[in-house]
Scaffold this active site. Structure first.
Site, PDB file in Angstrom:
ATOM      1  N   TYR A  15       0.822  -1.211   0.000  1.00 32.95           N
ATOM      2  CA  TYR A  15       0.000   0.000   0.000  1.00 32.95           C
ATOM      3  C   TYR A  15       0.856   1.261   0.000  1.00 32.95           C
ATOM      4  CZ  TYR A  15      -4.383  -2.443   0.523  1.00 32.95           C
ATOM      5  OH  TYR A  15      -5.488  -3.214   0.288  1.00 32.95           O
ATOM      6  N   TYR A 142     -14.626  -4.616   2.863  1.00 32.82           N
ATOM      7  CA  TYR A 142     -13.235  -5.023   2.628  1.00 32.82           C
ATOM      8  C   TYR A 142     -13.041  -6.418   3.227  1.00 32.82           C
ATOM      9  CZ  TYR A 142      -8.262  -5.526   2.529  1.00 32.82           C
ATOM     10  OH  TYR A 142      -7.008  -6.021   2.277  1.00 32.82           O
ATOM     11  N   ASP A 234     -17.247 -12.141   8.595  1.00 44.13           N
ATOM     12  CA  ASP A 234     -15.812 -11.915   8.504  1.00 44.13           C
ATOM     13  C   ASP A 234     -15.379 -11.145   9.751  1.00 44.13           C
ATOM     14  OD1 ASP A 234     -13.254 -11.054   8.059  1.00 44.13           O
ATOM     15  OD2 ASP A 234     -13.633 -10.190   6.080  1.00 44.13           O
ATOM     16  N   LYS A 263      -6.090 -11.496  12.024  1.00 42.98           N
ATOM     17  CA  LYS A 263      -5.526 -10.379  12.813  1.00 42.98           C
ATOM     18  C   LYS A 263      -5.211 -10.663  14.308  1.00 42.98           C
ATOM     19  CE  LYS A 263      -6.449  -6.767   9.633  1.00 42.98           C
ATOM     20  NZ  LYS A 263      -7.562  -6.695   8.676  1.00 42.98           N
TER      21      LYS A 263
HETATM   22  C1  LIG Z   1      -7.608  -7.145   7.186  1.00 44.42           C
HETATM   23  C2  LIG Z   1      -8.868  -7.778   6.811  1.00 44.42           C
HETATM   24  C3  LIG Z   1      -8.893  -8.877   5.937  1.00 44.42           C
HETATM   25  C4  LIG Z   1      -7.659  -9.393   5.234  1.00 44.42           C
HETATM   26  O1  LIG Z   1      -6.739  -9.908   6.132  1.00 44.42           O
HETATM   27  P1  LIG Z   1      -5.210 -10.051   5.666  1.00 44.42           P
HETATM   28  O2  LIG Z   1      -4.569 -10.852   6.743  1.00 44.42           O
HETATM   29  O3  LIG Z   1      -4.677  -8.657   5.568  1.00 44.42           O
HETATM   30  O4  LIG Z   1      -5.191 -10.747   4.354  1.00 44.42           O
HETATM   31  C5  LIG Z   1     -10.106  -9.495   5.686  1.00 44.42           C
HETATM   32  N1  LIG Z   1     -11.235  -9.050   6.255  1.00 44.42           N
HETATM   33  C6  LIG Z   1     -11.255  -7.989   7.107  1.00 44.42           C
HETATM   34  C7  LIG Z   1     -12.543  -7.569   7.725  1.00 44.42           C
HETATM   35  C8  LIG Z   1     -10.077  -7.306   7.399  1.00 44.42           C
HETATM   36  O5  LIG Z   1     -10.099  -6.238   8.192  1.00 44.42           O
END
Ligand SMILES: *Cc1c(COP(=O)(O)O)cnc(C)c1O
Length: 421
Positions: A15, A142, A234, A263
């Site tokens: 990025y 996202y 997600d 995360k």
């Molecule tokens: C960061 C994020 C992702 C992607 O995770 P990465 O480990 O960066 O590939 C997917 N969904 C959400 C909601 C996110 O915040």
């Protein structure tokens, strides 16, 4: 050459427009909520290092558990083999997730956790010879940067170069009092084409910490269940305490069919991904027909070191001290939001749990690329606070171990910025 110069000779950063980017800040050490530069400068990590860190940097307990695991077993192929850390982690996580979650599938980051979820849904239907290939998602969502995850994310400047190759997705508005009825009829009209509905529960992180009410998401999910559309929560960002409860889905009555995590899963120590699903989804892949297998896996699937980091992070997460810290941050954010929300330079403020977002007034220029974004970023960096604005939106989501003094310092610097920028 110093470290930043050597970096620029060999490294391409994520990025980052390398043509105009300032040299990266060399960080050599972390402790608690702080990071330390090569020059000794201290930075408070107000964004938990891209939202991953929940128990502080170089956490000694996690480090100890990871070290023990490294000396015991660093990796083993996960097809045909298993190991204690993977099993224990799945047992312990499934015990605290919504009780319909029955099986754990490991991968190695958030995007892959989403890819797995999408494949599970699509193949769930194809294994049963039922139609349903279209995916429903929220506008501005996202879900990651790989092609499947990018496809179910909102189209934006970030996806523009690839738009023609992304698969078609049905994007809908976030639900509210006024549009919920229409959204439900829209889902009903599409139901036979729909495989699943993927969403970031309660908070759309990358979109700018956009928040929406649990009540309406709940209603949409319940409607999807009636219409036999699978739901994917997600929780890559919202999982592990961010929203004030263990998982954002804990704010809902309806349970999702699939959940994605990454995360905070390892406390920010190791790259790791997890997709969990219901027994019904798992059962749809059981067959004497080998073609009904979920053909997905990564070399590092269920890496034992990542599992050990996740187990150690879970120990800390379930400790009462962490719940107290989360409540302390939530209360402090609420108080600070009250204090500043009427400032003339502030357009809006919003909070969900430990996430506080502050939207700067910009007049007309609200794009991510606005110069305000860079001004704010460097202002806070100079002041020793890592905040990474999304356009004109700054947000604080610190590691839970952050001290009151550190938190108050961040708040004070935001107040200073409101006067000075
Ligand atoms: C960061 C994020 C992702 C992607 O995770 P990465 O480990 O960066 O590939 C997917 N969904 C959400 C909601 C996110 O915040």
């Amino acid at each position: 050459m110093n470290l930043a110069e050597r970096d620029l000779k060999v490294i391409w950063h994520p990025y980052t427009q390398m043509q105009t980017a300032k040299p990266p800040v060399p960080i050599v050490r972390g402790e608690g909520a702080c990071l330390y530069g090569e020059d000794g400068k201290k930075y408070i990590d107000a964004v938990s290092s891209w939202w991953v860190n929940i128990h502080g940097h170089a956490n000694p307990y996690i480090a100890q558990k990871v070290a023990e695991q490294l000396l015991q077993l660093e990796h083993v192929i996960f097809a045909g083999f298993t190991h204690p850390a993977a099993v224990e982690l799945a047992e312990r996580l499934l015990a605290i997730l919504p009780d319909n979650q029955a099986k754990a599938f490991y991968s190695d980051n958030g995007s892959t956790a989403v890819e797995v979820a999408i494949k599970m849904c699509l193949q769930y239907w194809s294994n049963q010879d039922k139609p349903g290939t279209k995916i429903l998602a929220f506008k501005n969502a996202y879900h990651g940067d790989t092609f499947g995850a990018m496809s179910v994310s909102g189209r934006s400047a970030f996806t523009a170069a690839f738009d023609s190759l992304l698969f078609e997705v049905e994007f809908i508005d976030l639900p509210n009092e006024d549009n919920i009825g229409n959204l439900k009829s829209h889902i009903s009209s599409l139901k036979s084409d729909l495989a699943c509905f993927i969403f970031e529960p309660l908070v759309q992180g990358s979109a700018g910490m956009i928040m929406y009410e649990a009540k309406y998401l709940d209603e949409l999910m319940a409607h999807c269940r009636e219409e036999e559309v699978l739901t994917i929560a997600d929780e890559v960002f919202t999982g592990f305490g961010r929203t004030g409860k263990s998982f954002a889905c804990d704010h809902l009555n309806t349970q999702p069919d699939i959940m994605c995590f990454s995360k905070g899963l390892t406390g920010g120590t190791m790259a790791f991904g997890l997709t969990t699903c219901t027994q019904a989804i798992y059962d749809a892949f059981l067959s004497y027909d080998k073609l009904k297998t979920l053909f997905h896996g990564h070399s590092y699937t269920a890496n034992p070191v990542a599992c050990a980091a996740a187990l150690a992070s879970l120990d800390l997460f379930l400790d009462n001290a962490t719940a107290d810290n989360i409540n302390r941050i939530v209360a402090a954010h609420t108080k600070f939001e009250e204090k500043i929300k009427h400032h003339p330079k502030i357009k809006a403020t919003r909070q969900t749990g430990t996430i506080l977002a502050i939207e700067w007034e910009t007049g007309d220029n609200t794009s991510y690329f606005s110069s305000l974004r860079d001004k704010l970023y460097h202002y806070f960096l100079d002041a020793g606070v890592i905040l990474r604005p999304l356009g004109n939106i700054i947000y604080i989501l610190p590691p839970y171990c952050i001290s009151n003094d550190e938190l108050n310092y961040i708040y004070r610097k935001i107040e200073d910025a409101l006067e000075e920028i």
